[in-house]
Design a protein around this motif. Structure first.
Motif, PDB file in Angstrom:
ATOM      1  N   ASN A   1      -5.329   8.996   4.258  1.00  0.00           N
ATOM      2  CA  ASN A   1      -3.947   8.744   4.745  1.00  0.00           C
ATOM      3  C   ASN A   1      -3.391   8.013   4.181  1.00  0.00           C
ATOM      4  O   ASN A   1      -4.543   7.497   2.791  1.00  0.00           O
ATOM      5  CB  ASN A   1      -4.185   8.020   6.378  1.00  0.00           C
ATOM      6  CG  ASN A   1      -4.121   9.547   8.105  1.00  0.00           C
ATOM      7  OD1 ASN A   1      -4.358  10.452   6.787  1.00  0.00           O
ATOM      8  ND2 ASN A   1      -4.165   8.740   8.548  1.00  0.00           N
ATOM      9  N   ARG A   2      -2.299   7.722   3.947  1.00  0.00           N
ATOM     10  CA  ARG A   2      -1.310   6.694   3.221  1.00  0.00           C
ATOM     11  C   ARG A   2      -0.701   5.915   4.871  1.00  0.00           C
ATOM     12  O   ARG A   2      -0.927   6.297   5.663  1.00  0.00           O
ATOM     13  CB  ARG A   2       0.180   7.527   2.646  1.00  0.00           C
ATOM     14  CG  ARG A   2      -0.750   8.239   1.762  1.00  0.00           C
ATOM     15  CD  ARG A   2       0.076   9.284   1.087  1.00  0.00           C
ATOM     16  NE  ARG A   2      -0.651  10.199   0.202  1.00  0.00           N
ATOM     17  CZ  ARG A   2      -0.404   9.259  -0.929  1.00  0.00           C
ATOM     18  NH1 ARG A   2       0.146   8.368  -1.226  1.00  0.00           N
ATOM     19  NH2 ARG A   2      -1.330  10.426  -2.455  1.00  0.00           N
TER      20      ARG A   2
ATOM     21  N   MET B   1       1.438   4.351  -0.200  1.00  0.00           N
ATOM     22  CA  MET B   1      -0.289   3.424  -0.757  1.00  0.00           C
ATOM     23  C   MET B   1      -1.304   4.543  -0.093  1.00  0.00           C
ATOM     24  O   MET B   1      -1.083   4.771   1.756  1.00  0.00           O
ATOM     25  CB  MET B   1      -1.004   2.493  -1.070  1.00  0.00           C
ATOM     26  CG  MET B   1      -1.703   2.443  -1.599  1.00  0.00           C
ATOM     27  SD  MET B   1      -1.476   0.404  -1.522  1.00  0.00           S
ATOM     28  CE  MET B   1      -0.481  -0.259  -2.388  1.00  0.00           C
ATOM     29  N   LYS B   2      -1.658   5.152  -0.046  1.00  0.00           N
ATOM     30  CA  LYS B   2      -3.251   5.972   0.062  1.00  0.00           C
ATOM     31  C   LYS B   2      -4.662   4.718   0.526  1.00  0.00           C
ATOM     32  O   LYS B   2      -4.277   4.250  -0.352  1.00  0.00           O
ATOM     33  CB  LYS B   2      -3.967   6.949  -1.145  1.00  0.00           C
ATOM     34  CG  LYS B   2      -4.515   8.170  -0.904  1.00  0.00           C
ATOM     35  CD  LYS B   2      -5.168   8.695  -1.095  1.00  0.00           C
ATOM     36  CE  LYS B   2      -5.106  10.390  -0.733  1.00  0.00           C
ATOM     37  NZ  LYS B   2      -4.942  11.213  -2.022  1.00  0.00           N
TER      38      LYS B   2
END
Ligand code: MG
Ligand code: MG
Length: 255
Positions: A147-148, A196-197
């Motif tokens: 997810n981010r 961001m991941k």
């Protein structure tokens, strides 16, 4: 820059988180009508001291603050959202209290907050608090590898907005590790799939803040720290330090 933690570091952060959880439990047990806010700070200091932990809050002095923060907990009552200074004022039955506490143990930080009512709560306050807890749970649930950051932000914001509450802009969660505030920022509202991941070894402090009256507007009180709702409505703030792992999110700030 985001700092990825080793499994050994995550285990060390778990111990710091345990101390924070113990301090918050002790503060909550002490809170009652007539109790001074600075007594709650004393109780938290005793738990941190007994565990050999330091406080990342005490003497914290960001550029925007006129004075260093004077306590190991923030105590934010009723229309105070966050950063309340525990002073000589006293709790009253029905107050909605948010307590935020940090600890540093063996060089690792933990950060967590709880909201509760002193004595019997008004139904609208209970609903505000339970929605904040739901928002936190939703944020934690989205804190999974792949997810981010935007997915976490979106999960939090959706719960708050669906219930009709405001979200104070300019405040949110953060990465945490050797210091209390690291990259990345974790907003309380956002677009899924953005940012961001998330990777194994990232640690985030996830902290929804909700304004009961539905406005997002807030102001800083004359003490230079306390953030209050502009409409005078009550606010809630809950927080956990959460590790992103290949096995799923791991909440570090529990007993
Ligand atoms: Mg906090
Ligand atoms: Mg925090």
């Amino acid at each position: 820059m985001v700092k990825i933690k080793t499994n050994e570091s995550l285990a060390a952060m778990r111990e710091a988180g345990r101390v924070v959880a113990r301090a918050l439990a002790a503060v909550r047990a002490e809170a009652a009508p007539g109790v001074r806010l600075d007594r709650l700070d004393e109780v938290a200091r005793r738990v941190l001291g007994g565990a050999g932990a330091g406080s990342p809050f005490l003497d914290y002095h960001p550029d925007w603050a006129p004075v260093p923060f004077p306590a190991v907990v923030c105590v934010s009552v009723n229309d105070a959202v966050v950063h309340g200074i525990p002073d000589g004022s006293r709790l009253a039955a029905g107050d909605l209290v948010s307590v935020d506490c940090g600890a540093t143990l063996d060089g690792w930080a933990g950060d967590s907050a709880v909201s509760f009512v002193v004595g019997r709560g008004r139904p609208e306050d209970e609903r505000l608090i339970s929605t904040a807890q739901d928002a936190l749970a939703a944020g934690i649930g989205a804190a999974v590898v792949g997810n981010r950051i935007g997915d976490v932000a979106h999960a939090i914001g959706r719960v708050c907005r669906a219930a009709g509450y405001g979200i104070p802009d300019g405040f949110g969660g953060h990465g945490i590790g050797r210091t209390m505030h690291e990259d990345p920022g974790v907003p309380n509202e956002g677009r899924p799939g953005r940012g961001m991941k998330l990777r194994h070894g990232m640690v985030l402090a996830i902290e929804p803040m909700l304004i009961g009256g539905g406005t997002d507007e807030h102001y800083t009180a004359r003490d230079g720290w306390t953030v209050r709702t502009s409409d005078g409505s009550r606010a809630a703030h809950v927080e956990h330090t959460v590790a992103i792992t290949d096995e799923g999110p791991r909440v570090l700030t529990v007993p």
